[in-house]
Design an enzyme around this catalytic site. Structure first.
Site, PDB file in Angstrom:
ATOM      1  N   ARG A 105       9.594   0.893   5.509  1.00 37.08           N
ATOM      2  CA  ARG A 105       8.588   0.367   4.589  1.00 37.08           C
ATOM      3  C   ARG A 105       8.282   1.362   3.470  1.00 37.08           C
ATOM      4  O   ARG A 105       8.100   0.997   2.313  1.00 37.08           O
ATOM      5  CB  ARG A 105       7.321   0.014   5.371  1.00 37.08           C
ATOM      6  CG  ARG A 105       6.262  -0.657   4.526  1.00 37.08           C
ATOM      7  CD  ARG A 105       5.195  -1.273   5.389  1.00 37.08           C
ATOM      8  NE  ARG A 105       4.384  -0.268   6.059  1.00 37.08           N
ATOM      9  CZ  ARG A 105       3.525  -0.538   7.050  1.00 37.08           C
ATOM     10  NH1 ARG A 105       3.374  -1.771   7.479  1.00 37.08           N
ATOM     11  NH2 ARG A 105       2.816   0.415   7.606  1.00 37.08           N
ATOM     12  N   LYS A 207       2.943  -0.285   0.495  1.00 40.84           N
ATOM     13  CA  LYS A 207       1.698   0.442   0.761  1.00 40.84           C
ATOM     14  C   LYS A 207       1.424   1.425  -0.381  1.00 40.84           C
ATOM     15  O   LYS A 207       1.351   2.637  -0.172  1.00 40.84           O
ATOM     16  CB  LYS A 207       1.793   1.147   2.125  1.00 40.84           C
ATOM     17  CG  LYS A 207       0.622   0.799   3.057  1.00 40.84           C
ATOM     18  CD  LYS A 207       0.873   1.313   4.463  1.00 40.84           C
ATOM     19  CE  LYS A 207      -0.393   1.473   5.247  1.00 40.84           C
ATOM     20  NZ  LYS A 207      -1.036   0.221   5.672  1.00 40.84           N
ATOM     21  N   GLU A 243      -4.777 -11.512   3.582  1.00 38.60           N
ATOM     22  CA  GLU A 243      -5.040 -10.538   4.640  1.00 38.60           C
ATOM     23  C   GLU A 243      -6.355  -9.835   4.366  1.00 38.60           C
ATOM     24  O   GLU A 243      -7.004 -10.095   3.350  1.00 38.60           O
ATOM     25  CB  GLU A 243      -3.892  -9.522   4.730  1.00 38.60           C
ATOM     26  CG  GLU A 243      -3.626  -8.785   3.414  1.00 38.60           C
ATOM     27  CD  GLU A 243      -2.470  -7.800   3.531  1.00 38.60           C
ATOM     28  OE1 GLU A 243      -2.344  -7.152   4.575  1.00 38.60           O
ATOM     29  OE2 GLU A 243      -1.718  -7.686   2.550  1.00 38.60           O
TER      30      GLU A 243
HETATM   31  C1  LIG Z   1      -1.299  -0.804   6.561  1.00 40.09           C
HETATM   32  C2  LIG Z   1      -1.722  -2.192   6.266  1.00 40.09           C
HETATM   33  C3  LIG Z   1      -1.621  -3.230   7.212  1.00 40.09           C
HETATM   34  C4  LIG Z   1      -1.213  -3.001   8.634  1.00 40.09           C
HETATM   35  O1  LIG Z   1       0.081  -2.547   8.772  1.00 40.09           O
HETATM   36  P1  LIG Z   1       0.559  -1.884  10.153  1.00 40.09           P
HETATM   37  O2  LIG Z   1       1.950  -1.496   9.882  1.00 40.09           O
HETATM   38  O3  LIG Z   1       0.414  -2.934  11.187  1.00 40.09           O
HETATM   39  O4  LIG Z   1      -0.355  -0.738  10.389  1.00 40.09           O
HETATM   40  C5  LIG Z   1      -1.932  -4.510   6.812  1.00 40.09           C
HETATM   41  N1  LIG Z   1      -2.360  -4.776   5.565  1.00 40.09           N
HETATM   42  C6  LIG Z   1      -2.488  -3.804   4.632  1.00 40.09           C
HETATM   43  C7  LIG Z   1      -2.946  -4.170   3.270  1.00 40.09           C
HETATM   44  C8  LIG Z   1      -2.182  -2.492   4.964  1.00 40.09           C
HETATM   45  O5  LIG Z   1      -2.321  -1.538   4.055  1.00 40.09           O
END
Ligand SMILES: *Cc1c(COP(=O)(O)O)cnc(C)c1O
Length: 364
Positions: A105, A207, A243
């Site tokens: 990622r 991210k 989300e």
């Molecule tokens: C980090 C994050 C998540 C969760 O991701 P994981 O890999 O399950 O920790 C979900 N949504 C957003 C916007 C994030 O930044």
């Protein structure tokens, strides 16, 4: 399957190896930790020029790092982060959950943001050395985790709006408590009607650091009004659930199907994918699709997923002044089944048959 090749057969080293984490530090009140930063002893740092890929870095004492004032992260936000956890398990090992996925990622993000990428062996070297050098900070079994925060950023100086000439990868670690102290409770969500988190064709799927400060205001608005978190809708039609600020969203329909918003503008969470796999194995139908907020409000259960909070039951959602409570407002049955299934894997109460656990102490 790639992940399987990377996995270590538990039985072989549980019996024959003595290598593992040191005992947890003395004199620490592990129960007191929430999700605040507790500085640990060491960080990992690597540097790389634009156009090259990262090579192994080094361990440094935790402390301030030198930065050029014109670093492109400061003006232009050329930066990404990750979050993963090391757990001390019931077998006495320390394991990191699916770090290969975080590496992938971060590299997807690096490509999107025109940054140098990180070979998997370098990312794992960073995870391994950060855990091992802070090993006594891994909380006792069941009392939280050592949270790892990799950051990839443009550290080089550039005045014009352009990618940085060089990049830094750093990883720091902080012990964090269990998200729930004692009993698991359901949280309340407020649908954000004044803000969107990500735009179509934007960066919501990586991210990128720049995705987060813009939603602080929506999160504050939710908290100031007594809700646990904000829930975001899509930016185009303003009616499909995406989300929460840092966790993915699921519903369980009245006929026991799991639905989660499809990928595109949302962050592809490792926990989200993990839950989809586990739910299918448990016999549930799982579908990724556009999820209309009105349909979400008719669910029988809802929950959020993320590394920070693992699986968080959602007790109610408020939207345009109307509050909808799921069931009796307590954690749902299917939600708790998934929660327990995931926790048992992470703490090695069940065997790691999927090759999801990485043991930094065995990888040397
Ligand atoms: C980090 C994050 C998540 C969760 O991701 P994981 O890999 O399950 O920790 C979900 N949504 C957003 C916007 C994030 O930044």
């Amino acid at each position: 399957m790639r992940v399987f090749l990377k996995s270590q057969p538990i039985s072989s080293f549980r019996r024959f190896s003595t290598k593992g984490p040191p005992a947890p530090k003395d004199g620490i009140n592990w129960e007191a930790f929430g999700f605040e930063l507790t500085k640990t002893d060491y960080i990992y740092m690597a540097e790389c020029k634009k156009g090259e890929t990262f090579k192994e870095g080094k361990i440094l004492p935790y402390g301030p790092i030198p930065m050029d004032p014109a670093s492109s992260i400061f003006s232009y936000g050329q930066s990404l982060f990750e979050g993963l956890k090391a757990f001390r398990t019931h077998t006495g090992r320390a394991v990191v959950f699916r770090p290969w996925e975080n590496c992938k990622r971060m590299n997807d993000g690096a490509k999107r943001m025109l940054m140098s990428t990180i070979p998997e062996e370098v990312f794992l070297d960073a995870v391994k050395k950060t855990v091992i050098n802070n090993g006594a900070w891994i909380p006792p079994t069941g009392k939280g985790a050592l949270y790892l925060r990799p950051v990839l950023m443009g550290n080089g100086a550039s005045l014009g709006v352009a990618p940085s000439p060089s990049y830094t990868l750093l990883v720091y670690a902080s012990p964090v408590g269990n998200y729930f102290k004692g009993e698991v409770k359901a949280i309340s969500l407020l649908v954000a009607t004044q803000h969107h988190r990500s735009a179509p064709k934007g960066t919501g799927h990586v991210k990128a650091s720049g995705n987060y400060a813009p939603v602080f205001e929506a999160q504050k608005r939710a908290k100031d009004n007594g809700f646990s978190e904000a829930l975001f809708l899509d930016a185009k039609e303003d009616k499909y659930v995406e989300e929460a600020g840092a966790s993915n969203f699921f519903i369980i329909t009245k006929d026991n199907k799991l639905i989660t918003p499809n990928l595109g503008n949302i962050l592809p969470g490792v926990t989200r994918e993990t839950v989809m796999i586990l739910a299918k194995e448990l016999g549930y139908q799982v579908s990724e699709e556009k999820l209309d907020i009105d349909r979400a409000l008719e669910a029988s259960e809802a929950f959020c997923t993320g590394t920070g909070a693992s699986i968080t039951p959602v007790g109610s959602i408020s939207y345009n002044g109307k509050k909808v409570v799921f069931g009796d407002g307590q954690p749902g049955k299917v939600t708790m089944q998934l929660y327990n299934t995931l926790r048992d894997i992470q703490f090695e109460k069940t065997n790691d048959i999927r090759g999801w656990l990485y043991d930094p102490y065995q990888d040397s």
